[in-house]
Write a protein that holds these residues in place. Structure first.
Motif, PDB file in Angstrom:
ATOM      1  N   LYS A 234       8.185 -12.202 -26.048  1.00  0.00           N
ATOM      2  CA  LYS A 234       6.728 -12.189 -25.936  1.00  0.00           C
ATOM      3  C   LYS A 234       6.075 -12.712 -27.217  1.00  0.00           C
ATOM      4  N   GLU A 235       6.603 -12.283 -28.350  1.00  0.00           N
ATOM      5  CA  GLU A 235       6.046 -12.705 -29.639  1.00  0.00           C
ATOM      6  C   GLU A 235       6.138 -14.226 -29.812  1.00  0.00           C
ATOM      7  N   ASN A 236       7.224 -14.836 -29.321  1.00  0.00           N
ATOM      8  CA  ASN A 236       7.366 -16.298 -29.386  1.00  0.00           C
ATOM      9  C   ASN A 236       6.285 -16.976 -28.553  1.00  0.00           C
ATOM     10  N   ARG A 237       6.025 -16.420 -27.381  1.00  0.00           N
ATOM     11  CA  ARG A 237       5.011 -17.005 -26.495  1.00  0.00           C
ATOM     12  C   ARG A 237       3.618 -16.847 -27.094  1.00  0.00           C
ATOM     13  N   GLN A 238       3.386 -15.716 -27.747  1.00  0.00           N
ATOM     14  CA  GLN A 238       2.095 -15.499 -28.397  1.00  0.00           C
ATOM     15  C   GLN A 238       1.890 -16.507 -29.527  1.00  0.00           C
ATOM     16  N   LEU A 239       2.950 -16.775 -30.272  1.00  0.00           N
ATOM     17  CA  LEU A 239       2.862 -17.765 -31.347  1.00  0.00           C
ATOM     18  C   LEU A 239       2.555 -19.145 -30.776  1.00  0.00           C
ATOM     19  N   LEU A 240       3.170 -19.467 -29.656  1.00  0.00           N
ATOM     20  CA  LEU A 240       2.940 -20.749 -28.996  1.00  0.00           C
ATOM     21  C   LEU A 240       1.476 -20.884 -28.567  1.00  0.00           C
ATOM     22  N   HIS A 241       0.916 -19.782 -28.065  1.00  0.00           N
ATOM     23  CA  HIS A 241      -0.479 -19.786 -27.630  1.00  0.00           C
ATOM     24  C   HIS A 241      -1.457 -19.602 -28.797  1.00  0.00           C
ATOM     25  N   ASN A 242      -0.930 -19.131 -29.920  1.00  0.00           N
ATOM     26  CA  ASN A 242      -1.748 -18.898 -31.120  1.00  0.00           C
ATOM     27  C   ASN A 242      -2.752 -17.755 -30.948  1.00  0.00           C
ATOM     28  N   HIS A 243      -2.393 -16.779 -30.102  1.00  0.00           N
ATOM     29  CA  HIS A 243      -3.182 -15.550 -29.985  1.00  0.00           C
ATOM     30  C   HIS A 243      -2.314 -14.469 -29.358  1.00  0.00           C
ATOM     31  N   LYS A 244      -2.735 -13.226 -29.521  1.00  0.00           N
ATOM     32  CA  LYS A 244      -2.027 -12.091 -28.925  1.00  0.00           C
ATOM     33  C   LYS A 244      -2.245 -12.090 -27.414  1.00  0.00           C
ATOM     34  N   SER A 245      -1.466 -11.279 -26.712  1.00  0.00           N
ATOM     35  CA  SER A 245      -1.693 -11.112 -25.275  1.00  0.00           C
ATOM     36  C   SER A 245      -1.936  -9.638 -24.983  1.00  0.00           C
ATOM     37  N   VAL A 246      -2.953  -9.378 -24.179  1.00  0.00           N
ATOM     38  CA  VAL A 246      -3.340  -8.008 -23.845  1.00  0.00           C
ATOM     39  C   VAL A 246      -3.814  -7.972 -22.394  1.00  0.00           C
ATOM     40  N   LEU A 247      -3.946  -6.757 -21.879  1.00  0.00           N
ATOM     41  CA  LEU A 247      -4.547  -6.550 -20.566  1.00  0.00           C
ATOM     42  C   LEU A 247      -5.931  -5.940 -20.760  1.00  0.00           C
ATOM     43  N   VAL A 248      -6.939  -6.634 -20.257  1.00  0.00           N
ATOM     44  CA  VAL A 248      -8.306  -6.094 -20.241  1.00  0.00           C
ATOM     45  C   VAL A 248      -8.537  -5.592 -18.817  1.00  0.00           C
ATOM     46  N   TRP A 249      -8.607  -4.269 -18.668  1.00  0.00           N
ATOM     47  CA  TRP A 249      -8.672  -3.637 -17.345  1.00  0.00           C
ATOM     48  C   TRP A 249     -10.089  -3.162 -17.063  1.00  0.00           C
ATOM     49  N   PHE A 250     -10.767  -3.835 -16.117  1.00  0.00           N
ATOM     50  CA  PHE A 250     -12.126  -3.474 -15.734  1.00  0.00           C
ATOM     51  C   PHE A 250     -12.075  -2.463 -14.588  1.00  0.00           C
ATOM     52  N   THR A 251     -12.723  -1.337 -14.763  1.00  0.00           N
ATOM     53  CA  THR A 251     -12.804  -0.325 -13.708  1.00  0.00           C
ATOM     54  C   THR A 251     -14.259   0.077 -13.508  1.00  0.00           C
ATOM     55  N   GLY A 252     -14.615   0.407 -12.278  1.00  0.00           N
ATOM     56  CA  GLY A 252     -15.979   0.809 -11.961  1.00  0.00           C
ATOM     57  C   GLY A 252     -16.212   0.713 -10.468  1.00  0.00           C
ATOM     58  N   LEU A 253     -17.345   1.187 -10.037  1.00  0.00           N
ATOM     59  CA  LEU A 253     -17.685   1.178  -8.611  1.00  0.00           C
ATOM     60  C   LEU A 253     -17.805  -0.242  -8.069  1.00  0.00           C
ATOM     61  N   SER A 254     -17.660  -0.378  -6.756  1.00  0.00           N
ATOM     62  CA  SER A 254     -17.920  -1.657  -6.100  1.00  0.00           C
ATOM     63  C   SER A 254     -19.375  -2.047  -6.345  1.00  0.00           C
ATOM     64  N   GLY A 255     -19.583  -3.253  -6.852  1.00  0.00           N
ATOM     65  CA  GLY A 255     -20.942  -3.702  -7.145  1.00  0.00           C
ATOM     66  C   GLY A 255     -21.394  -3.428  -8.567  1.00  0.00           C
ATOM     67  N   SER A 256     -20.525  -2.821  -9.383  1.00  0.00           N
ATOM     68  CA  SER A 256     -20.914  -2.506 -10.763  1.00  0.00           C
ATOM     69  C   SER A 256     -20.960  -3.752 -11.651  1.00  0.00           C
ATOM     70  N   GLY A 257     -20.212  -4.787 -11.273  1.00  0.00           N
ATOM     71  CA  GLY A 257     -20.224  -6.024 -12.064  1.00  0.00           C
ATOM     72  C   GLY A 257     -18.879  -6.397 -12.650  1.00  0.00           C
ATOM     73  N   LYS A 258     -17.807  -5.719 -12.253  1.00  0.00           N
ATOM     74  CA  LYS A 258     -16.470  -5.965 -12.814  1.00  0.00           C
ATOM     75  C   LYS A 258     -16.030  -7.425 -12.656  1.00  0.00           C
ATOM     76  N   SER A 259     -16.066  -7.894 -11.412  1.00  0.00           N
ATOM     77  CA  SER A 259     -15.594  -9.250 -11.129  1.00  0.00           C
ATOM     78  C   SER A 259     -16.483 -10.292 -11.797  1.00  0.00           C
ATOM     79  N   THR A 260     -17.777 -10.094 -11.730  1.00  0.00           N
ATOM     80  CA  THR A 260     -18.726 -11.045 -12.324  1.00  0.00           C
ATOM     81  C   THR A 260     -18.474 -11.185 -13.820  1.00  0.00           C
ATOM     82  N   ILE A 261     -18.310 -10.063 -14.497  1.00  0.00           N
ATOM     83  CA  ILE A 261     -18.076 -10.099 -15.946  1.00  0.00           C
ATOM     84  C   ILE A 261     -16.724 -10.726 -16.257  1.00  0.00           C
ATOM     85  N   SER A 262     -15.697 -10.384 -15.469  1.00  0.00           N
ATOM     86  CA  SER A 262     -14.362 -10.935 -15.738  1.00  0.00           C
ATOM     87  C   SER A 262     -14.345 -12.454 -15.555  1.00  0.00           C
TER      88      SER A 262
END
Length: 198
Positions: free
Chosen positions: A15-43
């Motif tokens: 994973k660290e090799n791939r991050q170096l190749l991309h020149n940034h870290k990799s993370v999961l940004v997990w959006f949670t909230g009610l339907s219609g709250s704006g999760k998909s739009t913001i993502s």
């Protein structure tokens, strides 16, 4: 019996090799909230902003996933749990690939979100609670789902007759009743920059 006959096959690129190749870290940004709250739009807007910054991303969205990988699942509590389990495992693969992964899922149950968090190191999982009241989400009703609930066409709908368990300590809180999409995206980008993930 099945598990006895499988083993993990190690590779020569980490994973660290791939991050170096991309020149940034990799993370999961997990959006949670009610339907219609704006999760998909913001993502969607966050993905665009990161792409324009030269960041490798991939976006996983609740409805999109149910068109393919999870099309065999219903909206029963058991299938909702399985839906999130599968997404967590898929997101883990993307993060291992060195990609910043954006996942927008109602994910109403704390135990399911805890399970996904457990798949990642502490710095790799960023929970974003996209907050909006049920009244506001009902007014927006972008997919017409709240109207269908009122007509009795949908049962077990999160926030109405199925619970939504509010995150207790998310990394980020976005209140879409008072924040614009642009402000929300900037808040997340700023967080990622402060954590030196970009």
């Amino acid at each position: 019996m099945k598990k006895k006959n499988i083993s993990w096959h190690e590779g020569k690129v980490e994973k660290e090799n791939r991050q170096l190749l991309h020149n940034h870290k990799s993370v999961l940004v997990w959006f949670t909230g009610l339907s219609g709250s704006g999760k998909s739009t913001i993502s969607v807007e966050l993905e665009k902003a990161l792409y324009e910054m030269g960041i490798h991303t991939y976006r996983l969205d609740g409805d999109n996933i149910r068109h393919g990988l999870n099309r065999d699942l219903t909206f029963s509590e058991e299938d909702r749990n399985e839906n999130i389990r599968r997404i967590g495992e898929v997101a883990k693969l993307f993060v291992d690939a060195g990609v910043i992964t954006l996942a927008a899922f109602i994910s109403p149950f704390k135990k399911d979100r805890r399970f996904v968090r457990s798949l990642f190191s502490e710095a790799e999982f960023i929970e974003v609670y996209v907050k909006a009241s049920i009244e506001e989400c009902s007014k927006r009703d972008p997919k017409g789902l709240y109207n269908k609930v009122q007509m009795g066409e949908i049962n077990n709908f999160t926030g109405i007759d199925s619970p939504y368990e509010i995150p207790e300590s998310p990394e980020l809180l976005i209140n879409t009743e008072i924040q614009t999409i642009e402000e929300s995206v900037k808040q997340i980008v700023h967080y990622l920059q402060n954590k030196r993930l970009l």
